[in-house]
Design an enzyme around this catalytic site. Structure first.
Site, PDB file in Angstrom:
ATOM      1  CG  ASP A   1      11.703 -31.500  51.475  1.00 20.65           C
ATOM      2  OD1 ASP A   1      10.711 -32.260  51.507  1.00 20.65           O
ATOM      3  OD2 ASP A   1      12.863 -31.912  51.285  1.00 20.65           O
TER       4      ASP A   1
ATOM      5  CG  ASN B   1      22.956 -33.792  44.937  1.00 20.03           C
ATOM      6  OD1 ASN B   1      22.303 -34.241  45.892  1.00 20.03           O
ATOM      7  ND2 ASN B   1      22.592 -32.701  44.276  1.00 20.03           N
TER       8      ASN B   1
ATOM      9  CG  HIS C   1      19.596 -33.675  47.880  1.00 22.77           C
ATOM     10  ND1 HIS C   1      19.618 -33.990  46.537  1.00 22.77           N
ATOM     11  CD2 HIS C   1      18.437 -34.197  48.352  1.00 22.77           C
ATOM     12  CE1 HIS C   1      18.531 -34.666  46.228  1.00 22.77           C
ATOM     13  NE2 HIS C   1      17.803 -34.809  47.317  1.00 22.77           N
TER      14      HIS C   1
ATOM     15  CD  GLU D   1      19.871 -29.828  45.325  1.00 18.76           C
ATOM     16  OE1 GLU D   1      20.783 -30.690  45.321  1.00 18.76           O
ATOM     17  OE2 GLU D   1      18.788 -29.988  44.753  1.00 18.76           O
TER      18      GLU D   1
END
Length: 243
Positions: free
Chosen positions: A67, A136, A138, A143
């Site tokens: 990313d 979380n 990810h 996400e």
């Protein structure tokens, strides 16, 4: 899934680096999928040491990063381009032309995502994909959502991710709100996946992601469906998994 328990962060980094080094030794022209963030820094440090010791050759290796922040120039010290050069690329004998990241300065999201997806395919796919794990769940910047994103896409970062990253910026307002990221489908097409996790603060999400239901609400849980996943984590991160 293979799980390797390390005593601490240092041992986790060493074990992960050894797995990556084995991939490079067995296939000198392999395609490595690389990750950023604080967790893999120790792994990169160990890979640099192996190179300097004369035990590793990156001259034919190709890389694709997971990313990049959208709108952040490569010269910004918080860009992932800068991170990779600072922590690995500039310290080993890899050809800069063989290193690839999404272009965060390309304003046309559809164009850049299509380009990056085609690039990965043109390289024959990823031989080994290194991943970290967000609080979380990810992976990359995928996400929690209602569905798994299949290909490289532009994502709006959740507040929890912005909050986690703001320590690297002057203020929360300076943290980019979007990023380009490989999709879950892109990650799942990697031949091998190596996940590194460290710290007690990751214990709950490790248990949820790898011993709970497969759901896009916990993006990393999809890795339960991959045929070749290795999790290298320290004792603290593994403290809440079923015995």
């Amino acid at each position: 899934m293979k799980i390797y328990k390390a005593a601490d962060y240092k041992e986790m980094s060493r074990k992960a680096a050894n797995i990556i080094a084995s991939q490079v030794i067995l296939k000198p022209d392999c395609v490595l999928g690389l990750a950023t963030g604080s967790t893999p820094i120790g792994t990169y440090e160990r890979l640099v040491s192996l190179y300097k010791e004369g035990n590793l050759d990156f001259s034919n290796v190709k890389t694709v990063n997971l990313d990049e922040y959208k709108g952040l120039p490569r010269t910004n010290d918080q860009s992932y381009y800068y991170f990779m050069h600072e922590n690995l690329f500039d310290k080993v004998n890899i050809d800069p032309a063989n290193t690839n990241l999404p272009d965060g300065m390309e304003p046309d999201s559809d164009k850049e995502c299509a380009r990056y997806e085609e690039l990965i395919e043109s390289l024959g796919g990823v031989d080994l994909q290194l991943l970290g794990l967000g609080h979380n769940g990810h992976i990359g910047f995928n996400e929690p959502a209602d569905a798994f994103d299949k290909v490289t896409h532009c994502v709006d970062l959740q507040e929890s991710t912005i909050e986690a990253n703001k320590r690297f910026f002057a203020s929360a307002d300076d943290v980019p709100k979007q990023a380009y990221t490989m999709g879950i489908g892109t990650i799942m097409r990697a031949k091998k996946v190596l996940l590194v996790v460290s710290g007690e603060d990751k214990a709950d999400i490790v248990a949820k992601a790898f011993f709970g239901p497969v759901t896009p609400a916990v993006p990393a849980s999809i890795l339960q469906m991959h045929g070749d996943v290795t999790l290298v984590a320290d004792a603290a991160a593994l403290s809440k998994i079923p015995q």
